[in-house]
Write a protein that holds these residues in place. Structure first.
Motif, short mmCIF file in Angstrom:
data_model
loop_
_atom_site.label_atom_id
_atom_site.label_comp_id
_atom_site.label_asym_id
_atom_site.label_seq_id
_atom_site.Cartn_x
_atom_site.Cartn_y
_atom_site.Cartn_z
N TYR A 37 0.80 -1.21 0.00
CA TYR A 37 0.00 0.00 0.00
C TYR A 37 0.85 1.27 0.00
O TYR A 37 1.89 1.34 0.66
N VAL A 38 0.32 2.30 -0.66
CA VAL A 38 0.75 3.67 -0.40
C VAL A 38 0.02 4.08 0.89
O VAL A 38 -1.20 4.23 0.89
N HIS A 39 0.77 4.26 1.97
CA HIS A 39 0.14 4.48 3.28
C HIS A 39 -0.50 5.86 3.39
O HIS A 39 -1.63 6.02 3.86
N ARG A 40 0.24 6.88 2.96
CA ARG A 40 -0.28 8.24 2.86
C ARG A 40 0.19 8.82 1.54
O ARG A 40 1.34 8.67 1.15
N VAL A 41 -0.71 9.51 0.87
CA VAL A 41 -0.42 10.04 -0.46
C VAL A 41 0.47 11.27 -0.36
O VAL A 41 0.23 12.17 0.45
N ASP A 48 -4.28 16.61 9.88
CA ASP A 48 -3.68 15.31 9.59
C ASP A 48 -3.93 14.92 8.14
O ASP A 48 -4.91 15.33 7.51
N SER A 49 -3.04 14.09 7.62
CA SER A 49 -3.13 13.62 6.24
C SER A 49 -4.15 12.50 6.13
O SER A 49 -4.00 11.44 6.74
N THR A 50 -5.21 12.73 5.34
CA THR A 50 -6.23 11.71 5.09
C THR A 50 -6.66 11.81 3.63
O THR A 50 -6.13 12.62 2.87
N TYR A 51 -7.63 11.01 3.25
CA TYR A 51 -8.11 11.05 1.87
C TYR A 51 -8.67 12.41 1.50
O TYR A 51 -8.71 12.79 0.33
N GLN A 52 -9.10 13.18 2.51
CA GLN A 52 -9.71 14.47 2.23
C GLN A 52 -8.71 15.52 1.74
O GLN A 52 -9.11 16.54 1.20
N ASN A 53 -7.41 15.25 1.94
CA ASN A 53 -6.41 16.19 1.41
C ASN A 53 -5.30 15.43 0.69
O ASN A 53 -4.13 15.72 0.86
#
Length: 342
Positions: free
Chosen positions: A125-129, A326-331
């Motif tokens: 997985y890409v853990h965080r984009v 925090d880094s999430t799918y929303q950003n």
């Protein structure tokens, strides 16, 4: 021990896994001090003997120590599991930010293979984009790793619908890992429909609300002072916690009627979302694991699903699942490929 956990197809690329997996993060990181290694190795091997095949880790758990633990635990039984790990979540100022430049992708993969002591990662997985690198560039390097036999399947974690589409156009994405539970339902708007349109499996992390649906507010009494749920998770803070405890009480009442535990009901609700959904609850105790897999026996009618969702509607939880910064799918949007200069 007899195999008790059924299998399901994860995504449309050929990966088959147990209908419930095991999240291994809490054995080594974030939920207080690392647990005793020998105990965790024994637990992992017990879980595998029970029929759970999808084991989830990441290089950032520890960092690195959780992968080393999994490598030791799987000696002699590697062929019985589908091992998922991740890269790209770099801790800066206490927060995880993404990194996905090609050299880093490759270096992380090689390092994980070494720590896990394996030749190939089943699901990477890409853990965080990385919002500074076009997702096409990151996935392009992962595609090369597939072609080289270092990884079998590609996944994304906390990626937006548009990021998922762009990534999938470069190489088929097998799974998207998202936080999905009774109090984290925002992903049902865009992420889940996108995955289903593209034939991508859904791996749900924190399906028990980071333990909340098993114990409610009293969970905090057993947490160490270094547990990040206690250190600032919005839903566990004073006023939010009081409101969320009312949700837990409602869940307990519903569970009593179904003759199951509240945690089992929360997992059963998620498992009834579709055969393409695989929750990965984490635990460090075998009795909790047995309770979790017991949820696979809990059958819910459409009327019962509706009743649960009346309490746990999309905006029911007080507080966000992460802080806004925090880094999430929303950003997780990335620059266009045309902007990249290698």
């Amino acid at each position: 021990m007899a195999c008790t956990v059924p299998k399901t197809k994860l995504g449309s690329q050929g990966l088959e896994v147990s209908k419930q997996g095991l999240g291994c993060m809490g054995m080594s990181a974030f939920y207080g001090p690392p647990k005793p290694e020998e105990e965790m190795i024994e637990l992992i091997r017990q879980v595998v003997s029970y029929g759970v095949t999808l084991l989830d880790t990441s290089d950032v758990y520890g960092p690195f120590t959780n992968e080393i633990l999994l490598g030791k635990a799987l000696k002699g039984i590697r062929h019985e599991v589908q091992l998922a790990t991740k890269f790209g979540a770099v801790i800066q100022d206490g927060k995880a930010v993404g990194r996905g430049d090609p050299d880093y992708v490759r270096a992380c993969c090689e390092a994980s293979l070494k720590r896990l002591d394996i030749d190939c990662i089943d699901l990477y997985y890409v853990h965080r984009v990385d919002t500074t690198v076009p997702i096409e560039v990151t996935i392009g390097e992962m595609k090369k790793l597939v072609e080289e036999g270092k990884i079998k399947y590609i996944g994304l974690s906390e990626a937006s619908a548009s990021t998922i589409r762009r990534a999938h156009a470069v190489h088929p994405i097998t799974a998207v890992q998202i936080e999905w539970s009774l109090w984290s339902r925002d992903v049902e708007r865009d992420i889940v429909p996108t995955c289903r349109e593209l034939g991508i499996g859904i791996v749900a992390y924190s399906p028990l609300g980071r333990g909340f649906f098993s114990a409610g507010a009293k969970l905090l009494e057993s947490l160490s002072e270094t547990d990040f749920r206690k250190l600032g998770q919005p839903r566990y803070q004073a006023e939010n916690l009081q409101k969320n405890e009312k949700l837990f009480i409602a869940l307990c009442q519903l569970a009593t009627r179904k003759d199951c535990t509240p945690g089992q009901l929360a997992l059963a609700w998620l498992q009834h979302q579709g055969d393409d959904v695989v929750p990965i609850p984490g635990t460090t105790k075998f009795k909790n694991f047995e309770e979790n897999v017991g949820s696979l026996q809990v059958k819910l009618t459409s009327q019962e699903m509706e009743e649960i969702e009346e309490f746990f509607h999309a905006d029911a939880a007080a507080g966000g699942r992460y802080h806004e910064s925090d880094s999430t799918y929303q950003n997780s949007e990335t620059p266009p490929l045309s902007s990249w200069k290698s």
